[in-house]
Design an enzyme around this catalytic site. Structure first.
Site, PDB file in Angstrom:
ATOM      1  CB  ILE A   1      -0.947  -0.001   1.224  1.00 20.83           C
ATOM      2  CG1 ILE A   1      -1.951  -1.140   1.109  1.00 20.83           C
ATOM      3  CG2 ILE A   1      -1.685   1.341   1.336  1.00 20.83           C
ATOM      4  CD1 ILE A   1      -2.820  -1.328   2.335  1.00 20.83           C
TER       5      ILE A   1
ATOM      6  CE  LYS B   1      14.757  -6.330   6.677  1.00 17.04           C
ATOM      7  NZ  LYS B   1      15.375  -6.978   5.489  1.00 17.04           N
TER       8      LYS B   1
ATOM      9  CB  VAL C   1     -15.365   0.557   6.248  1.00 20.45           C
ATOM     10  CG1 VAL C   1     -16.507  -0.291   5.679  1.00 20.45           C
ATOM     11  CG2 VAL C   1     -15.243   0.349   7.749  1.00 20.45           C
TER      12      VAL C   1
ATOM     13  CG  LEU D   1     -15.604   1.293  -2.284  1.00 23.27           C
ATOM     14  CD1 LEU D   1     -16.474   0.084  -1.959  1.00 23.27           C
ATOM     15  CD2 LEU D   1     -15.927   1.806  -3.686  1.00 23.27           C
TER      16      LEU D   1
ATOM     17  CD  GLU E   1      -4.439 -11.183   6.374  1.00 18.58           C
ATOM     18  OE1 GLU E   1      -3.218 -11.422   6.527  1.00 18.58           O
ATOM     19  OE2 GLU E   1      -4.881 -10.042   6.179  1.00 18.58           O
TER      20      GLU E   1
ATOM     21  CG  ASP F   1     -10.510  -7.126   7.680  1.00 15.62           C
ATOM     22  OD1 ASP F   1      -9.904  -6.351   8.439  1.00 15.62           O
ATOM     23  OD2 ASP F   1     -10.809  -6.839   6.512  1.00 15.62           O
TER      24      ASP F   1
ATOM     25  CE  LYS G   1     -12.525  -4.283   5.911  1.00 14.02           C
ATOM     26  NZ  LYS G   1     -12.464  -4.893   4.571  1.00 14.02           N
TER      27      LYS G   1
END
Length: 818
Positions: free
Chosen positions: A477, A509, A611, A615, A669, A680, A684
């Site tokens: 991301i 790191k 969430v 969007l 995952e 998850d 939300k």
């Protein structure tokens, strides 16, 4: 005619002096020829003279080292400018001056005392040496000139260190001198003499004052002050990168700017020119073609309210307060008379209409003296508790916005305070004169640069607004966000007047800081080469310490511990944008405390991407509630991975195969049970419940497990794969049952009647969830207004591109709010 002055930075070395000569040569060819050139001491030489005098007066023999540097520098400049033959004669003259200085310093060393009178004499050697060398160099260049010791022209009282000029005698001396001398006169700046012949100095900005006196005496057509910057800037360029040259300003504006720290001009300089209405040009020796700044009676065409923003970096604020001030005439007179008698200069004064207190600012070195004098003046009232002992606040700065147009524009003060407030800067005291020429605000010293930048942007003095981003997490991301920032930077700068500077980066790191902005093109390389090991405590310490205006902290991680730092970040008046759901789905009191802290500090705590990724889910919900709508029900497929799995699970693709495919595409995952168990999704729907106004904890949400117990118990790896294969018939049975009803399976989170649940449901064609495809999320709001036809938001709810885009949009939103 024109008269010129060159400051120490314009005379730093031989090459600089050559530039000065080139400027004078070029002006000799014009109609408006130069008649006088006033020079300061060479760069840093005045400080060196002060240093050697102080050391000598302290009995420190090391004063001779400073003296050696002084003499060698002038000798080096002479050798660089002249041939050996010419240099030999000039060396004799300079050596004679230096010998006198040497004897003077030796005397100070022996008696261990340097009075203000003696110090003025010591300081005179800087200008005398420089003017002598410049005059000789002009002669070498065939510029007809004469050396002039200003002590023969400028006459003062015996207030050593900052002498007052006798204008009548001085003007007469200057006029008589120029009648007899037609060459360009190279005049020592800064120095003068009392009527008995004793050497005096004109104080801070003395060389500027000298040239102004000469210009006024001669009724010059213009005065030019040559320095090392392109005129008077809108703010201090060392603190405000976007500062730019003010083309035209009035004498009054120039006085205000100089009072509040503009170093290129000094208030007494203005007065002689103002009386004769002589225009003053501030120009750059090293960029002579630049127009610089013109200071004159008329302001020129300028449509903005504020002309410049300046500051005094270190002041102390003293406050006299108590009921004994109310309605008592003469209080202010007694206060300021007591300060004047002690020769204490007051920088700023402010008094509330309640007459309960008077605050005034002074230099920190004068605080103790000022406090004693004032308390002595009011000792009777203090003894009766009618007035409190003087309150002292230190480590403060004064910020001033300046401009003659402010009187014609409403809301300037409000805009100033809003800009400061949006950056978490508290106004300790405010002062504004009836002329509305400046508005001054006292703030904490550590916020000075931040305040200057915030105000510079607020009043559109900068071409662009700058947002400073501190980013944690540069993986999928974060890396995508940085690339989006790189691609969009030209558009934002050109079309939106917005510049987003990433000034801090951190991964697991390394961490990297660069106040000028980390280049988007090679951020990976710079971060890898950084010597700073990643430490979140130290990272946040540095973010707070840098104290930059319009700062945003971006957390692109799913780390459980980073949100522990949010409180400190918000408390430092730094906004937050994050897709990390930990803080917003944790304990309700902790969640609420972050919201309240952001509101208190007037910053933004943004988590739109918690969430639905990019969007507009949370913002839409807020808009519905803020506009008076009532939420009846919220339903949603809130997991991109679960959406993909159940959209692709069919007669041709088994449940386990659908999971494997989603995992291969990076939707799930590593352990798909985290998705399948709705962990998850639970976070939300909890966030949406809280946004809808419910006080809810995670444990209150009912999750109907869809996996058989043997899948839950299986170890990650081959055992889990086999368990999921074993579960295929179980899920196929569920699918067939739904298919018989012409329904489809969807994992839906639901909030209704104050309760939240998550479970696998059969949906018919009448449901908007029926037509869901790919990995899309869908959120359905049923409200009082959207009861018959619910409001539907649909689109990709996962993935680096859309999540990064959501964070990007939130950063821009924060920038617009600031």
């Amino acid at each position: 005619m024109r008269v010129l002055k060159f400051g120490g930075s314009s005379l730093a070395d031989a090459n600089c002096i050559k530039k000065v000569a080139e400027i004078v040569e070029s002006q000799e060819k014009s109609k408006n020829k130069p008649r006088a050139v006033v020079v300061s001491a060479f760069a840093k030489m005045t400080d060196l003279l002060v240093q050697m005098a102080q050391k000598a007066s302290n009995g420190d023999i090391n004063y001779t080292q400073a003296l050696s540097i002084f003499t060698k520098h002038h000798s080096s400049v002479i050798n660089d400018l002249f041939s050996k033959t010419t240099a030999k004669q000039l060396h004799k003259e300079i050596d004679s001056l230096n010998e006198t200085l040497t004897q003077l310093l030796h005397g100070i060393y022996l008696v261990m005392e340097a009075s203000p009178r003696t110090l003025d004499y010591v300081l005179s050697f800087g200008e005398r040496n420089s003017a002598l060398i410049v005059a000789h160099y002009f002669d070498k260049r065939a510029i007809k000139s004469d050396f002039v010791d200003a002590r023969n022209l400028v006459k003062t009282n015996k207030r050593f260190g900052s002498a007052q000029v006798d204008l009548t005698i001085t003007y007469s001396n200057i006029r008589e001198h120029f009648k007899k001398n037609k060459n360009i006169q190279v005049i020592t700046g800064f120095i003068s003499s009392a009527k008995g012949g004793l050497t005096t100095t004109l104080g801070r900005g003395g060389s500027d004052y000298t040239v102004s006196l000469v210009g006024a005496a001669l009724n010059a057509g213009s005065i030019e002050i040559w320095t090392d910057v392109n005129g008077v800037l809108t703010s201090d360029p060392r603190k405000v990168d976007k500062a730019f040259t003010i083309e035209k300003m009035t004498y009054a504006e120039a006085v205000e700017m100089s009072h509040f720290g503009a170093k290129v001009i000094y208030p007494p300089t203005i007065q002689p020119a103002l009386e004769k209405k002589i225009p003053i040009y501030i120009k750059n020796t090293f960029n002579p073609d630049h127009g610089g700044t013109l200071i004159s009676v008329t302001p020129g065409s300028y449509d903005k309210a504020v002309k410049g923003i300046s500051s005094i970096s270190d002041i102390s604020l003293l406050t006299l307060q108590g009921s004994g001030l109310f309605g008592v005439p003469g209080i202010a007179a007694r206060l300021f008379d007591s300060l004047a008698s002690a020769q204490i200069n007051v920088i700023l004064i402010t008094q509330g209409s309640s007459e309960h207190s008077i605050s005034f600012a002074v230099q920190p070195a004068l605080v103790a003296k000022a406090k004693r004098r004032v308390e002595k003046e009011f000792d009777f009232e203090i003894a009766r508790n009618a007035i409190e002992p003087v309150k002292v606040e230190s480590r403060l700065s004064v910020i001033a916005i300046i401009g003659e147009n402010m009187r014609y524009v409403p809301g300037v003060a409000g805009k100033m305070l809003t800009a400061l407030g949006n950056n978490g800067i508290n106004a300790i005291a405010i002062a504004q004169g009836s002329s509305e020429l400046n508005i001054s605000v006292v703030i904490n010293k550590e916020n000075e640069a931040k305040a200057l930048n915030a105000l510079h942007e607020a009043f559109f003095l900068s071409d662009t607004k700058v947002i400073h981003v501190f980013m944690v997490g540069v993986g999928l991301i974060g890396g995508t966000l940085l690339e989006q920032l790189r691609q969009q930077a030209p558009f934002l700068r050109d079309k939106r007047s917005l510049e987003i500077k990433v000034v801090g980066l951190a991964n697991t790191k390394k961490m990297l800081f660069l106040e000028a902005g980390i280049p988007f093109e090679n951020w990976k390389e710079l971060l890898d080469k950084s010597k700073l090991k990643s430490n979140m405590d130290e990272y946040v310490d540095k973010v707070v310490e840098m104290n930059l205006s319009n700062s945003v902290f971006v957390d692109n991680t799913a780390d459980l511990l980073i949100p522990d730092h949010y409180k400190r970040i918000l408390d430092a008046s730094i906004s937050i944008s994050t897709p990390n759901k930990v803080a917003t789905s944790s304990n309700f009191d902790q969640y609420l405390s972050l919201l309240r802290l952001a509101e208190k500090k007037n910053v933004y705590f943004g988590y739109e991407t918690n969430v639905g990724a990019g969007l507009p889910v949370i913002s839409t919900l807020r808009n519905l509630i803020d506009s008076g709508d009532r939420v009846i029900k919220i339903e949603g497929v809130l997991s991109g991975s679960l959406s993909y799995i159940f959209n692709h699970f069919n007669k041709d693709l088994s449940f386990s195969e659908a999971i494997a495919k989603a995992r291969d595409l990076g939707y799930t995952e590593p352990d798909p049970r985290i998705d399948l168990n709705g962990i998850d999704v639970k976070r939300k729907i909890l966030i949406l419940a809280r946004e809808a106004g419910l006080v809810m904890e995670s444990k209150e949400i009912k999750v109907k497990s869809i996996l058989p117990s043997y899948c839950q118990k299986a170890s990650l790896g081959k055992e889990l794969e086999n368990a999921l294969l074993r579960a295929d018939p179980y899920f196929e049975k569920i699918r067939l049952k739904a298919d018989e009803k012409n329904c489809r399976l969807r994992m839906i989170a639901k909030l209704e009647n104050g309760k939240a649940s998550i479970g696998l449901e059969e949906v018919s064609k009448s449901s908007p969830f029926y037509f869901l495809s790919g990995s899309d999320n869908m959120i359905v709001f049923t409200t009082q207004r959207y009861k018959d036809r619910p409001l539907v938001i649909q689109g990709p709810g996962a993935g680096a591109e859309v999540t990064a885009a959501g964070v990007f949009a939130e950063i821009i939103h924060i920038g617009n709010l600031l």
